[in-house]
Design a protein around this motif. Structure first.
Motif, PDB file in Angstrom:
ATOM      1  N   GLY A  90       0.810  -1.212   0.000  1.00  0.00           N
ATOM      2  CA  GLY A  90       0.000   0.000   0.000  1.00  0.00           C
ATOM      3  C   GLY A  90       0.841   1.258   0.000  1.00  0.00           C
ATOM      4  N   ASP A  91       1.902   1.279   0.810  1.00  0.00           N
ATOM      5  CA  ASP A  91       2.779   2.457   0.864  1.00  0.00           C
ATOM      6  C   ASP A  91       3.469   2.696  -0.478  1.00  0.00           C
ATOM      7  OD1 ASP A  91       2.128   3.037   3.443  1.00  0.00           O
ATOM      8  OD2 ASP A  91       3.927   2.130   4.333  1.00  0.00           O
TER       9      ASP A  91
ATOM     10  N   THR B 154      -3.561  14.855  -5.511  1.00  0.00           N
ATOM     11  CA  THR B 154      -3.113  13.542  -5.970  1.00  0.00           C
ATOM     12  C   THR B 154      -2.776  12.630  -4.791  1.00  0.00           C
ATOM     13  OG1 THR B 154      -0.847  14.404  -6.192  1.00  0.00           O
ATOM     14  CG2 THR B 154      -2.245  14.413  -8.152  1.00  0.00           C
ATOM     15  N   GLY B 155      -2.265  13.212  -3.707  1.00  0.00           N
ATOM     16  CA  GLY B 155      -1.983  12.417  -2.516  1.00  0.00           C
ATOM     17  C   GLY B 155      -3.247  11.857  -1.896  1.00  0.00           C
ATOM     18  N   PHE B 156      -4.285  12.684  -1.846  1.00  0.00           N
ATOM     19  CA  PHE B 156      -5.580  12.225  -1.320  1.00  0.00           C
ATOM     20  C   PHE B 156      -6.156  11.127  -2.209  1.00  0.00           C
ATOM     21  CE2 PHE B 156     -10.233  12.581  -1.345  1.00  0.00           C
ATOM     22  CZ  PHE B 156     -10.509  12.322   0.003  1.00  0.00           C
ATOM     23  N   PHE B 157      -6.058  11.306  -3.505  1.00  0.00           N
ATOM     24  CA  PHE B 157      -6.569  10.312  -4.444  1.00  0.00           C
ATOM     25  C   PHE B 157      -5.805   8.988  -4.294  1.00  0.00           C
ATOM     26  CE2 PHE B 157      -6.355   8.359  -8.722  1.00  0.00           C
ATOM     27  CZ  PHE B 157      -7.702   8.081  -8.905  1.00  0.00           C
ATOM     28  N   ALA B 158      -4.495   9.069  -4.137  1.00  0.00           N
ATOM     29  CA  ALA B 158      -3.685   7.854  -3.983  1.00  0.00           C
ATOM     30  C   ALA B 158      -4.019   7.131  -2.685  1.00  0.00           C
ATOM     31  CB  ALA B 158      -2.202   8.211  -4.027  1.00  0.00           C
ATOM     32  N   SER B 159      -4.215   7.878  -1.610  1.00  0.00           N
ATOM     33  CA  SER B 159      -4.551   7.251  -0.332  1.00  0.00           C
ATOM     34  C   SER B 159      -5.916   6.577  -0.377  1.00  0.00           C
ATOM     35  CB  SER B 159      -4.516   8.290   0.788  1.00  0.00           C
ATOM     36  OG  SER B 159      -5.523   9.277   0.594  1.00  0.00           O
ATOM     37  N   MET B 160      -6.856   7.151  -1.137  1.00  0.00           N
ATOM     38  CA  MET B 160      -8.167   6.532  -1.286  1.00  0.00           C
ATOM     39  C   MET B 160      -8.060   5.209  -2.047  1.00  0.00           C
ATOM     40  SD  MET B 160     -10.636   8.364   0.116  1.00  0.00           S
ATOM     41  CE  MET B 160     -12.108   7.936  -0.809  1.00  0.00           C
ATOM     42  N   LEU B 161      -7.244   5.182  -3.091  1.00  0.00           N
ATOM     43  CA  LEU B 161      -7.103   3.970  -3.889  1.00  0.00           C
ATOM     44  C   LEU B 161      -6.432   2.842  -3.112  1.00  0.00           C
ATOM     45  CD1 LEU B 161      -6.034   5.317  -7.410  1.00  0.00           C
ATOM     46  CD2 LEU B 161      -8.263   4.417  -6.736  1.00  0.00           C
ATOM     47  N   THR B 162      -5.486   3.190  -2.270  1.00  0.00           N
ATOM     48  CA  THR B 162      -4.704   2.172  -1.566  1.00  0.00           C
ATOM     49  C   THR B 162      -5.191   1.921  -0.142  1.00  0.00           C
ATOM     50  OG1 THR B 162      -3.098   3.867  -0.867  1.00  0.00           O
ATOM     51  CG2 THR B 162      -2.653   2.689  -2.927  1.00  0.00           C
ATOM     52  N   TYR B 163      -6.309   2.520   0.236  1.00  0.00           N
ATOM     53  CA  TYR B 163      -6.809   2.335   1.602  1.00  0.00           C
ATOM     54  C   TYR B 163      -7.052   0.871   1.961  1.00  0.00           C
ATOM     55  CZ  TYR B 163      -9.791   2.504   5.710  1.00  0.00           C
ATOM     56  OH  TYR B 163     -10.318   2.286   6.963  1.00  0.00           O
TER      57      TYR B 163
END
Length: 354
Positions: free
Chosen positions: A239-240, A277-286
């Protein structure tokens, strides 16, 4: 050459992740080398080393304060992730004003914890989390410093010519360095992360099995061996890594092709794009973070990780599949406007949905 810098996503092990510079700039802390330059006096070299140590200590202290402030939020989030719902749904209104049954939000959950354990109860698991953050910040900085030393040696020997590297290649190179540094820090501090989660989940069954950092280390080693300290590590690492690459590559594409360099307030605009983009990435990998946390407490002797409250998973892939079938891959992602799961029944005695 790119002129912008990208701020890397924050991690569980590190309170505030250092800035990830994608422009090849030497303005960041990590550009300072610990290797003795031949043209500097010993006094100047000592000053550089002291400056680097002071910057690292400052990051640790700042991160510690932020961790203390944000710990109740993480505590509640973890309890929601494992499915603990101590308060029944209530009739409320959603974002559009329509009456719906909702689950208690952040503040209602916090009041419930304070009612049972007092205000100090909101800080269970804080000590191992502080250990993880401090150690992770140091490991992360040391790895990046080693990369800086290697780059400087290559430049002095003439093996590296940055003028010939494209902007995309610079992004790839810097993201790779950040990935290695973050992965090293995550692996080293994951045992403390496991202890933190188990201290929190004890709230469900009112256990006291994990009462301190050293006692918890002994308990895990006796019952599960070395592998017990790394429960849930693989999905956390995946995820990271995915989150980092998605964030930085999307930010590079946006800043390169969607933003005109002649626009005013370029720095603020690019920082905003990085945050989005950071928020979007965190949503995808949650889901990776959710699965990692569940595996860290699964079948560890606590009520929150054992049947009938929770299923026992042989590996993290089975955990992911079970969550997908139940439609719970986003459980705990939001602590506000929490809707009742569709097709689920609330069990008052078990304080969960099934």
């Amino acid at each position: 050459m790119l002129q912008n810098s990208f701020t890397s996503l924050s991690c569980d092990w590190g309170f505030v992740a250092p800035q990830l510079t994608l422009a090849g700039s030497r303005d960041s802390t990590w550009s300072l080398s610990l290797s003795p330059p031949f043209f500097l006096s010993l006094e100047v070299q000592d000053e550089i080393v002291v400056s680097i140590m002071a910057d690292t200590c400052g990051q640790v202290l700042l991160g510690s304060g932020l961790t203390v402030l944000s710990h109740p939020l993480m505590y509640i989030k973890v309890l929601v992730q494992v499915g603990h719902e101590p308060l029944p749904p209530t009739l409320g209104r959603n974002f559009f004003g329509r009456q719906v049954y909702q689950l208690p939000g952040l503040f209602a959950y916090a009041k419930h914890i304070v009612k049972i354990d007092g205000k100090a109860g909101l800080f269970k698991g804080l000590a191992p989390r502080l250990c993880a953050g401090s150690i992770g910040t140091i490991v992360h900085s040391k790895v990046l410093q080693r990369y800086q030393e290697q780059e400087k040696n290559n430049e002095e020997s003439g093996n590296c010519k940055k003028d010939d590297i494209s902007s995309l290649q610079q992004v790839v190179n810097e993201t790779t360095k950040e990935m290695v540094a973050r992965s090293c820090a995550t692996i080293v501090t994951h045992p403390f992360h496991v202890i933190t989660l188990r201290c929190m989940v004890q709230f469900i069954g009112r256990e006291t099995k994990y009462s301190g950092v050293f006692d918890s280390i002994v308990t895990i080693y006796k019952e599960e061996g070395i592998l017990g300290f790394f429960a849930g590590l693989i999905p956390r690492l995946l995820g990271d890594i995915l989150s980092l690459w998605i964030c930085n590559m999307l930010a590079h594409l946006v800043n390169t092709y969607a933003i005109d360099s002649s626009m005013n307030h370029m720095g603020e605009i690019k920082n905003c794009s990085q945050a989005i983009t950071g928020f979007f990435a965190s949503m995808l990998t949650y889901p990776f973070m959710l699965v990692s946390n569940l595996m860290a407490v699964n079948s560890c002797g606590l009520a929150g990780g054992l049947p009938p409250y929770a299923s026992v998973y042989p590996n993290w892939v089975e955990c992911w599949r079970h969550l997908s079938r139940e439609g719970n891959t986003s459980r705990g992602n939001s602590l506000f406007f929490r809707k009742v799961p569709a097709g689920k029944t609330y069990a008052v005695d078990q304080q969960r949905f099934f």
